[in-house]
Design an enzyme around this catalytic site. Structure first.
Site, PDB file in Angstrom:
ATOM      1  N   SER A   1       0.846  -1.192   0.000  1.00  9.80           N
ATOM      2  CA  SER A   1       0.000   0.000   0.000  1.00  9.80           C
ATOM      3  C   SER A   1       0.883   1.244   0.000  1.00  9.80           C
ATOM      4  CB  SER A   1      -0.907  -0.013   1.225  1.00  9.80           C
ATOM      5  OG  SER A   1      -0.126   0.068   2.393  1.00  9.80           O
ATOM      6  N   TYR A   2       0.227   2.399  -0.077  1.00 11.60           N
ATOM      7  CA  TYR A   2       0.936   3.673  -0.123  1.00 11.60           C
ATOM      8  C   TYR A   2       1.877   3.816   1.075  1.00 11.60           C
ATOM      9  CZ  TYR A   2       1.599   8.653  -0.716  1.00 11.60           C
ATOM     10  OH  TYR A   2       2.152   9.884  -0.907  1.00 11.60           O
ATOM     11  N   PRO A   3       3.180   4.050   0.810  1.00  7.77           N
ATOM     12  CA  PRO A   3       4.144   3.982   1.923  1.00  7.77           C
ATOM     13  C   PRO A   3       4.299   5.254   2.741  1.00  7.77           C
ATOM     14  CG  PRO A   3       5.311   4.222  -0.136  1.00  7.77           C
ATOM     15  CD  PRO A   3       3.847   4.202  -0.492  1.00  7.77           C
ATOM     16  N   ARG A   4       3.511   6.290   2.448  1.00  9.56           N
ATOM     17  CA  ARG A   4       3.624   7.513   3.245  1.00  9.56           C
ATOM     18  C   ARG A   4       2.363   7.690   4.071  1.00  9.56           C
ATOM     19  NH1 ARG A   4       6.457  11.212  -1.362  1.00  9.56           N
ATOM     20  NH2 ARG A   4       8.497  10.251  -1.134  1.00  9.56           N
TER      21      ARG A   4
ATOM     22  N   HIS B   1      -4.399   7.743   4.616  1.00  9.04           N
ATOM     23  CA  HIS B   1      -3.871   6.468   4.147  1.00  9.04           C
ATOM     24  C   HIS B   1      -3.892   5.439   5.264  1.00  9.04           C
ATOM     25  CE1 HIS B   1      -2.510   8.732   0.719  1.00  9.04           C
ATOM     26  NE2 HIS B   1      -1.922   9.591   1.528  1.00  9.04           N
TER      27      HIS B   1
END
Length: 624
Positions: free
Chosen positions: A332-335, A385
């Site tokens: 998934s989005y890493p930030r 996120h």
DNA sequence: GCAAGGTC
């Protein structure tokens, strides 16, 4: 003809994911002229009241569209005294490489009834949304502007966001706009001042840019602070008492409750009282279940810290690797700052995807066969996120070495989150010997649970204690004094620095690694490798220039009332608090900009007035 | 030639 609605996301990946859900998977893709990443996705969607059935164009920007800069006549470094940059006129212009993207939005807006903004639901996202709106309005002044509120790209969540739009949060957009202006003015003014003044001081500085930034300087400050503590450290001798008993063929070491003291005579006297008492008495026998908690869902900061510590990859590389795993659709989005999973995410389905793996596939099967536990929830939620987790399985043979390490870490961490805590039993024995208390501790690990997959945590049984009865008395086999010395702290490591930055609000999860690499690039800080092989540690050590700058600025403000050095995180923190006030609507953008500028201007004036102190510090460290 | 924040 159906009404047309334009949707704009913060990045291409989100545009695609949202288009996929809204269209049910069937959409047309059109490239745009002048940018290879941004695509327009076209499909139909029923928004419900009041929009009804519409034809949709879903597109994106790539982060911020615009940048702020000084007007042309102030751009040259010699064009004005640096102090003028606190007031010089500034312009917000679309970045050169974003022109085609802005044009695409203006064109699409022309034929659209409404604009739906799909930027991330955080402060920066709100500002990017306002940039998108400005472009759309300049293409079509009558376009209606709405905002989709979503915190992940799970299907049902996205569809609901599309049907229940809200308004852009102008307060948050204004707070960011204040941040942008302050960073520019303060960064440019101090950078020009110190670069122009210090280049002449030492030959090694001649061609250097000596930049100042409200994040890079506190970052440097943390490194220098630790360095000075190491340098100024004076070891101190301490003494303590240790008691040992042999029983059932086992040696039990009892630790002193006072740990140690710095006065030998006192410790000797205390030991003598123990010896005079001859017998020690057991005052506590406690056996209690103990567990080691499974880790929290993974955030960016945690990924960077764990990565530096266990994977031996520096934080910037970690982010690059994680980014590429994200782009390829593996994680998934890493930030993210979020350490709690949304209830809407089907975690078991994600666990099942790991079945094929030869290393942890069986563990994943065991989770589904009854060992699955709902993950713990941390206290952070950025509402944009989910925690970092694997979204599909990939064979390690199709990844490079770093990708494999990071993917494995993210996956093991995720499986650990879905596991049960490790369970054990601890035994605590406390004794009173003379007037002093001592204790011994034993641990027996009963169920490893998450530890089996999360190989980065260690928790092991200690040697087992023999049997003790409450109230029983015994004569210790040995009791004597030990001597030791306090040891210097180590130099700062990257994970420690990230921890400090996080705690002090320096940078964001996405930028902390950049600030660290910036202070290296500026030659304020270097990396030194201590030890060798698997146990080696990378330490951050300031250069002479780095120490000189911090010492110089500390001297500049020393003795002044409310003196706040630029090397400390406080000024930045205060700026952050003011931005929160803009978000809350209790202060306007211009009030906050003026207040913060006043605060930094005061330091700037002192710096100019006492520039000799800054120069002297550089001379001291840089001129032999 | 300056910042920090998005993202590619």
């Amino acid at each position: 003809m159906a009404r047309k609605i334009l949707c704009v996301a913060e990045k291409p990946a989100i545009a695609r994911a949202v288009a996929t859900h809204m269209s049910g998977g069937s959409f047309q893709t059109h490239a745009i002229r002048g940018n290879q990443y941004v695509k327009n996705y076209e499909f139909d969607f029923n928004f419900g009241d009041p929009w009804g059935h519409c034809s949709v164009t879903m597109t994106s920007v790539i982060g911020h569209l615009t940048g702020l800069d000084f007007e042309r006549q102030y751009k040259g470094w010699q064009s004005c005294p640096p102090s003028v940059l606190f007031e010089a006129p500034v312009n917000e212009d679309v970045d050169k490489d974003k022109l085609p993207i802005a044009e695409n939005i203006r064109n699409q807006a022309r034929y659209s009834k409404a604009l739906f903004i799909w930027t991330d639901c955080d402060r920066e996202g709100e500002h990017i949304g306002s940039e998108v709106r400005n472009q759309a309005k300049s293409g079509n002044a009558r376009i209606e502007v709405k905002r989709a509120k979503f915190s992940n790209t799970e299907r049902a969540h996205v569809l609901r966001a599309a049907r229940e739009p809200v308004d852009l949060d102008e307060y948050q957009a204004n707070a960011v706009s204040a941040r942008i202006e302050l960073d520019l003015r303060i960064g440019a003014a101090f950078t020009r001042l110190q670069t122009l003044q210090l280049q002449a001081v030492a030959a090694v500085l001649k061609e250097k840019v000596i930049s100042y930034g409200s994040c890079q300087f506190p970052t440097l400050g943390f490194v220098v602070d630790r360095y000075l503590r190491v340098q100024n450290f004076k070891p101190e001798t301490f003494w303590g008492i240790k008691v040992m008993l042999q029983r059932e063929g086992k040696k039990v070491n009892f630790l002193w409750k006072r740990v140690h003291l710095f006065d030998r005579a006192v410790v000797t006297m205390m030991l003598e009282r123990c010896l005079a008492a001859k017998e020690a008495k057991v005052t506590k026998v406690a056996q209690k279940p103990k567990s080691k908690w499974r880790p929290l869902p993974l955030t960016t900061v945690d990924l960077q810290m764990m990565g530096s510590r266990y994977l031996r990859i520096d934080s910037q590389t970690i982010m690059k690797v994680a980014e590429s795993l994200y782009t390829k659709g593996f994680i998934s989005y890493p930030r993210t700052e979020t350490d709690q999973f949304d209830k809407a995410i089907d975690l078991k389905k994600l666990v099942e995807k790991q079945f094929p793996d030869t290393e942890w596939g069986q563990y994943a099967r065991d989770l589904i066969d009854g060992n699955f536990r709902t993950p713990r929830s941390g206290r952070h939620n950025d509402k944009a996120h989910p925690p970092i987790h694997p979204v599909s399985w990939v064979s390690s043979s199709s990844l490079n070495a770093n990708e494999k390490k990071v993917y494995e870490f993210v996956t093991r961490r995720f499986l650990a989150c879905c596991s049960d805590d490790a369970k054990g039993q601890s035994t605590d024995i406390e004794i009173l010997y003379g007037d002093e208390t001592f204790h011994a501790n034993g641990l027996l690990v009963l169920e490893r649970n998450y530890l089996d997959v999360y190989v980065y945590d260690k928790w092991e049984s200690s040697q087992q204690l023999p049997k003790f009865e409450y109230g029983e008395k015994f004569v210790p086999t040995e009791a004597n004094i030990f001597e030791g010395k306090t040891t210097a702290p180590n130099y700062l490591t990257e994970p420690e620095l990230i921890g400090l930055m996080d705690a002090n609000g320096i940078g964001t999860d996405a930028t902390m690694a950049e600030h660290i690499s910036k202070v290296k690039e500026r030659e304020y800080v270097v990396v030194n490798k201590r030890g060798s092989g698997r146990t080696s540690v990378e330490e951050l050590i300031p250069t002479r220039l780095g120490v000189a700058l911090v010492e110089g600025y500390d001297n500049v403000v020393a003795g002044l009332p409310n003196s706040i050095s630029l090397s400390k995180p406080f000024l930045r923190k205060e700026m952050e608090l003011r931005m929160l006030e803009v978000c809350a609507g209790t202060k306007t953008k211009s009030e906050v900009v003026q207040q913060s500028l006043d605060m930094y201007r005061e330091v700037f004036i002192h710096t100019q007035r006492r520039i000799e102190m800054l120069k002297a510090a550089c001379r001291k460290y840089l001129v032999d």
